[in-house]
Scaffold this motif. Structure first.
Motif, PDB file in Angstrom:
ATOM      1  N   ILE A  44       0.849  -1.191   0.000  1.00 28.70           N
ATOM      2  CA  ILE A  44       0.000   0.000   0.000  1.00 28.70           C
ATOM      3  C   ILE A  44       0.887   1.244   0.000  1.00 28.70           C
ATOM      4  O   ILE A  44       1.838   1.339   0.787  1.00 28.70           O
ATOM      5  CB  ILE A  44      -0.917   0.006   1.248  1.00 28.70           C
ATOM      6  CG1 ILE A  44      -1.818  -1.236   1.226  1.00 28.70           C
ATOM      7  CG2 ILE A  44      -1.725   1.287   1.335  1.00 28.70           C
ATOM      8  CD1 ILE A  44      -2.597  -1.458   2.505  1.00 28.70           C
ATOM      9  N   LEU A  45       0.579   2.185  -0.874  1.00 28.06           N
ATOM     10  CA  LEU A  45       1.317   3.440  -0.891  1.00 28.06           C
ATOM     11  C   LEU A  45       1.175   4.134   0.456  1.00 28.06           C
ATOM     12  O   LEU A  45       0.108   4.104   1.078  1.00 28.06           O
ATOM     13  CB  LEU A  45       0.800   4.361  -1.991  1.00 28.06           C
ATOM     14  CG  LEU A  45       1.095   3.948  -3.426  1.00 28.06           C
ATOM     15  CD1 LEU A  45       0.315   4.824  -4.399  1.00 28.06           C
ATOM     16  CD2 LEU A  45       2.590   4.061  -3.698  1.00 28.06           C
ATOM     17  N   LYS A  46       2.236   4.805   0.896  1.00 28.38           N
ATOM     18  CA  LYS A  46       2.194   5.488   2.182  1.00 28.38           C
ATOM     19  C   LYS A  46       1.108   6.556   2.214  1.00 28.38           C
ATOM     20  O   LYS A  46       0.459   6.758   3.239  1.00 28.38           O
ATOM     21  CB  LYS A  46       3.557   6.083   2.513  1.00 28.38           C
ATOM     22  CG  LYS A  46       4.579   5.022   2.875  1.00 28.38           C
ATOM     23  CD  LYS A  46       5.918   5.645   3.234  1.00 28.38           C
ATOM     24  CE  LYS A  46       6.899   4.562   3.672  1.00 28.38           C
ATOM     25  NZ  LYS A  46       8.206   5.144   4.025  1.00 28.38           N
ATOM     26  N   SER A  47       0.889   7.234   1.090  1.00 34.02           N
ATOM     27  CA  SER A  47      -0.159   8.255   1.052  1.00 34.02           C
ATOM     28  C   SER A  47      -1.543   7.636   1.260  1.00 34.02           C
ATOM     29  O   SER A  47      -2.401   8.214   1.940  1.00 34.02           O
ATOM     30  CB  SER A  47      -0.111   9.023  -0.272  1.00 34.02           C
ATOM     31  OG  SER A  47      -0.296   8.142  -1.369  1.00 34.02           O
ATOM     32  N   ARG A  93      -1.945   6.666   4.953  1.00 30.03           N
ATOM     33  CA  ARG A  93      -2.282   7.850   5.752  1.00 30.03           C
ATOM     34  C   ARG A  93      -3.760   8.221   5.614  1.00 30.03           C
ATOM     35  O   ARG A  93      -4.372   8.700   6.565  1.00 30.03           O
ATOM     36  CB  ARG A  93      -1.434   9.048   5.356  1.00 30.03           C
ATOM     37  CG  ARG A  93      -0.120   9.059   6.008  1.00 30.03           C
ATOM     38  CD  ARG A  93      -0.285   9.569   7.441  1.00 30.03           C
ATOM     39  NE  ARG A  93       0.922   9.306   8.177  1.00 30.03           N
ATOM     40  CZ  ARG A  93       1.004   8.510   9.229  1.00 30.03           C
ATOM     41  NH1 ARG A  93      -0.043   7.896   9.687  1.00 30.03           N
ATOM     42  NH2 ARG A  93       2.136   8.319   9.836  1.00 30.03           N
ATOM     43  N   GLU A  94      -4.335   8.022   4.440  1.00 26.77           N
ATOM     44  CA  GLU A  94      -5.755   8.317   4.228  1.00 26.77           C
ATOM     45  C   GLU A  94      -6.642   7.358   5.005  1.00 26.77           C
ATOM     46  O   GLU A  94      -7.742   7.723   5.408  1.00 26.77           O
ATOM     47  CB  GLU A  94      -6.112   8.214   2.741  1.00 26.77           C
ATOM     48  CG  GLU A  94      -5.522   9.303   1.883  1.00 26.77           C
ATOM     49  CD  GLU A  94      -5.759   9.050   0.405  1.00 26.77           C
ATOM     50  OE1 GLU A  94      -6.588   8.186   0.046  1.00 26.77           O
ATOM     51  OE2 GLU A  94      -5.096   9.722  -0.410  1.00 26.77           O
ATOM     52  N   GLU A  95      -6.177   6.144   5.213  1.00 29.97           N
ATOM     53  CA  GLU A  95      -6.995   5.101   5.826  1.00 29.97           C
ATOM     54  C   GLU A  95      -6.820   4.956   7.334  1.00 29.97           C
ATOM     55  O   GLU A  95      -7.704   4.444   8.000  1.00 29.97           O
ATOM     56  CB  GLU A  95      -6.707   3.750   5.158  1.00 29.97           C
ATOM     57  CG  GLU A  95      -7.050   3.700   3.689  1.00 29.97           C
ATOM     58  CD  GLU A  95      -8.514   3.961   3.403  1.00 29.97           C
ATOM     59  OE1 GLU A  95      -9.373   3.606   4.229  1.00 29.97           O
ATOM     60  OE2 GLU A  95      -8.800   4.544   2.348  1.00 29.97           O
ATOM     61  N   THR A 125      -6.573  -5.003   7.840  1.00 27.98           N
ATOM     62  CA  THR A 125      -7.587  -4.035   8.243  1.00 27.98           C
ATOM     63  C   THR A 125      -7.512  -2.780   7.388  1.00 27.98           C
ATOM     64  O   THR A 125      -8.536  -2.275   6.906  1.00 27.98           O
ATOM     65  CB  THR A 125      -7.416  -3.679   9.735  1.00 27.98           C
ATOM     66  OG1 THR A 125      -7.522  -4.878  10.507  1.00 27.98           O
ATOM     67  CG2 THR A 125      -8.461  -2.685  10.191  1.00 27.98           C
ATOM     68  N   VAL A 126      -6.321  -2.271   7.159  1.00 25.55           N
ATOM     69  CA  VAL A 126      -6.145  -1.061   6.356  1.00 25.55           C
ATOM     70  C   VAL A 126      -6.493  -1.331   4.895  1.00 25.55           C
ATOM     71  O   VAL A 126      -7.192  -0.541   4.251  1.00 25.55           O
ATOM     72  CB  VAL A 126      -4.709  -0.507   6.502  1.00 25.55           C
ATOM     73  CG1 VAL A 126      -4.457   0.640   5.539  1.00 25.55           C
ATOM     74  CG2 VAL A 126      -4.462  -0.057   7.946  1.00 25.55           C
ATOM     75  N   GLN A 146     -13.089  -1.056   0.788  1.00 29.62           N
ATOM     76  CA  GLN A 146     -14.490  -0.707   1.034  1.00 29.62           C
ATOM     77  C   GLN A 146     -14.791   0.673   0.464  1.00 29.62           C
ATOM     78  O   GLN A 146     -15.828   0.862  -0.179  1.00 29.62           O
ATOM     79  CB  GLN A 146     -14.797  -0.752   2.533  1.00 29.62           C
ATOM     80  CG  GLN A 146     -14.920  -2.141   3.070  1.00 29.62           C
ATOM     81  CD  GLN A 146     -15.204  -2.152   4.566  1.00 29.62           C
ATOM     82  OE1 GLN A 146     -15.132  -1.145   5.254  1.00 29.62           O
ATOM     83  NE2 GLN A 146     -15.539  -3.332   5.079  1.00 29.62           N
ATOM     84  N   ASN A 147     -13.876   1.612   0.667  1.00 29.98           N
ATOM     85  CA  ASN A 147     -14.070   2.963   0.125  1.00 29.98           C
ATOM     86  C   ASN A 147     -14.084   2.945  -1.399  1.00 29.98           C
ATOM     87  O   ASN A 147     -14.925   3.597  -2.033  1.00 29.98           O
ATOM     88  CB  ASN A 147     -12.980   3.902   0.631  1.00 29.98           C
ATOM     89  CG  ASN A 147     -13.071   4.159   2.111  1.00 29.98           C
ATOM     90  OD1 ASN A 147     -14.140   4.076   2.708  1.00 29.98           O
ATOM     91  ND2 ASN A 147     -11.942   4.459   2.722  1.00 29.98           N
TER      92      ASN A 147
END
Length: 102
Positions: free
Chosen positions: A46-49, A52-54, A70-71, A77-78
């Motif tokens: 997963i990209l770090k950006s 951070r959003e999740e 979980t992340v 889901q989004n």
């Protein structure tokens, strides 16, 4: 490109739990602490950006398989909800894989 299409076909035909296992294997070989070429983290790369959003969890938490799941699940889901709201339909398994990579 042929490999990506084959991956879509194989992963797309799996059930949800198996889909996550396959993605983890394809993305990182189930390695929790090896960063991707662009600095992606976790077994799902997963990209770090996006991380951070999740979540507000530190990047170091990405080495925990449960946290990574979980992340990644929250991220998907989004993305699936956005897909449904714009396309008025559920994504196919193949589209789900593409959404994961968007």
């Amino acid at each position: 490109m042929k490999t990506f299409i084959a991956i879509l076909f194989c992963v797309g035909s799996l059930h949800a739990a198996d889909r996550w296992q396959a993605l983890s294997m394809l993305e990182s070989g189930n390695c929790d602490n090896v960063p991707g070429a662009s600095g992606e983290i976790s077994r799902f790369q997963i990209l770090k950006s996006v991380w951070r959003e999740e979540t507000s969890l530190p990047f170091s938490a990405a080495v925990n398989p449960f946290t990574a799941m979980t992340v990644a699940n929250s991220m998907m889901q989004n993305r699936v909800q956005h897909f449904i709201s714009t396309q008025n339909k559920q994504p196919t398994a193949g589209k789900w894989v593409l959404l994961f990579h968007c």
